[in-house]
Design a protein around this motif. Sequence first.
Motif, short mmCIF file in Angstrom:
data_model
loop_
_atom_site.label_atom_id
_atom_site.label_comp_id
_atom_site.label_asym_id
_atom_site.label_seq_id
_atom_site.Cartn_x
_atom_site.Cartn_y
_atom_site.Cartn_z
N TYR A 137 -3.33 10.66 9.54
CA TYR A 137 -2.29 9.61 9.48
C TYR A 137 -2.88 8.52 8.67
O TYR A 137 -1.80 7.97 8.13
CB TYR A 137 -2.51 9.10 11.01
N MET A 138 -4.01 8.11 8.43
CA MET A 138 -4.23 7.15 7.49
C MET A 138 -3.99 7.69 6.06
O MET A 138 -3.59 6.91 5.03
CB MET A 138 -5.68 6.82 7.64
N ALA A 139 -4.34 8.76 5.81
CA ALA A 139 -4.03 9.57 4.32
C ALA A 139 -2.39 9.28 4.40
O ALA A 139 -2.17 8.95 3.18
CB ALA A 139 -4.54 10.97 4.38
N PHE A 140 -1.79 9.85 5.06
CA PHE A 140 -0.33 9.79 5.09
C PHE A 140 0.28 8.43 4.73
O PHE A 140 1.22 8.14 3.95
CB PHE A 140 0.36 10.56 6.38
N VAL A 141 -0.14 7.52 5.76
CA VAL A 141 0.43 6.23 5.44
C VAL A 141 0.03 5.73 4.12
O VAL A 141 0.81 4.73 3.58
CB VAL A 141 -0.14 5.29 6.71
N SER A 142 -1.08 5.68 3.84
CA SER A 142 -1.50 5.19 2.31
C SER A 142 -0.83 6.03 1.10
O SER A 142 -0.52 5.20 0.18
CB SER A 142 -3.10 5.18 2.22
N LEU A 143 -0.66 6.88 1.60
CA LEU A 143 0.40 7.77 0.44
C LEU A 143 1.78 7.16 0.34
O LEU A 143 2.06 6.88 -0.62
CB LEU A 143 0.30 9.41 0.86
N ILE A 144 2.43 7.11 1.68
CA ILE A 144 3.62 6.48 1.67
C ILE A 144 3.60 4.94 0.98
O ILE A 144 4.36 4.43 -0.06
CB ILE A 144 4.24 6.37 2.86
N GLY B 111 1.28 3.51 -1.07
CA GLY B 111 1.19 3.45 -2.25
C GLY B 111 2.23 3.82 -3.02
O GLY B 111 2.60 3.46 -4.32
N GLY B 112 2.87 5.05 -2.68
CA GLY B 112 4.13 5.42 -3.39
C GLY B 112 5.15 4.20 -3.41
O GLY B 112 5.99 4.28 -4.44
N LEU B 113 5.43 3.75 -2.35
CA LEU B 113 6.56 2.54 -2.43
C LEU B 113 6.03 1.46 -3.38
O LEU B 113 6.84 0.92 -4.14
CB LEU B 113 6.73 2.10 -0.74
N LEU B 114 4.63 1.08 -3.30
CA LEU B 114 4.44 0.01 -4.13
C LEU B 114 4.65 0.38 -5.51
O LEU B 114 5.06 -0.27 -6.56
CB LEU B 114 3.12 -0.12 -3.73
N GLY B 115 3.99 1.59 -5.99
CA GLY B 115 4.26 2.25 -7.42
C GLY B 115 5.61 2.28 -7.51
O GLY B 115 6.06 1.86 -8.85
N LEU B 116 6.38 2.69 -6.80
CA LEU B 116 8.13 2.69 -7.23
C LEU B 116 8.42 1.28 -7.29
O LEU B 116 9.21 1.17 -8.48
CB LEU B 116 8.80 3.35 -6.00
N VAL B 117 8.08 0.25 -6.60
CA VAL B 117 8.46 -1.02 -6.85
C VAL B 117 8.14 -1.58 -8.20
O VAL B 117 8.85 -2.15 -8.97
CB VAL B 117 8.29 -2.01 -5.71
N ILE B 118 6.99 -1.33 -8.46
CA ILE B 118 6.24 -1.96 -9.68
C ILE B 118 6.95 -1.33 -10.98
O ILE B 118 7.35 -1.95 -11.90
CB ILE B 118 4.86 -1.78 -9.85
N ALA B 119 7.20 -0.01 -10.69
CA ALA B 119 7.73 0.77 -12.05
C ALA B 119 9.32 0.34 -12.17
O ALA B 119 9.64 0.29 -13.17
CB ALA B 119 7.89 2.32 -11.61
N LEU B 120 9.95 0.16 -10.88
CA LEU B 120 11.36 -0.50 -11.25
C LEU B 120 11.31 -1.73 -11.84
O LEU B 120 12.23 -2.17 -12.50
CB LEU B 120 12.20 -0.38 -9.71
N VAL B 121 10.38 -2.67 -11.14
CA VAL B 121 10.28 -4.15 -11.91
C VAL B 121 10.09 -3.89 -13.62
O VAL B 121 10.64 -4.77 -14.29
CB VAL B 121 9.43 -4.80 -11.26
#
Length: 86
Positions: free
Chosen positions: A24-31, A33-43
């Motif tokens: 669960y912790m691995a899955f939540v951190s993956l999600i 981190g992916g969302l944070l990376g997507l936001v930074i990439a789009l910005v």
Amino acid sequence: MNFDIGFIFQVVVKLIPYIPITIYMAFVSLILGGLLGLVIALVRHYKVPVLSQLFTIMITILKGVPLILVFLTIKGAAAFLFKCSV
């Protein structure tokens, strides 16, 4: 030093209940981190005026600093901000 297979089996049996928590912790951190990376990439892609430069500076600093130093800095800042012992 002797290799005790019985002890290893006991420890593995005690660890089995914690496997779902670990997954669960691995899955939540993956999600997250992916969302944070997507936001930074789009910005950065759409060149949002202030945030783009801020993220560029942050990424440049984080790329050049060893990871352990980043962790120690975050822990020290948290201890300072929340007045807890390190």
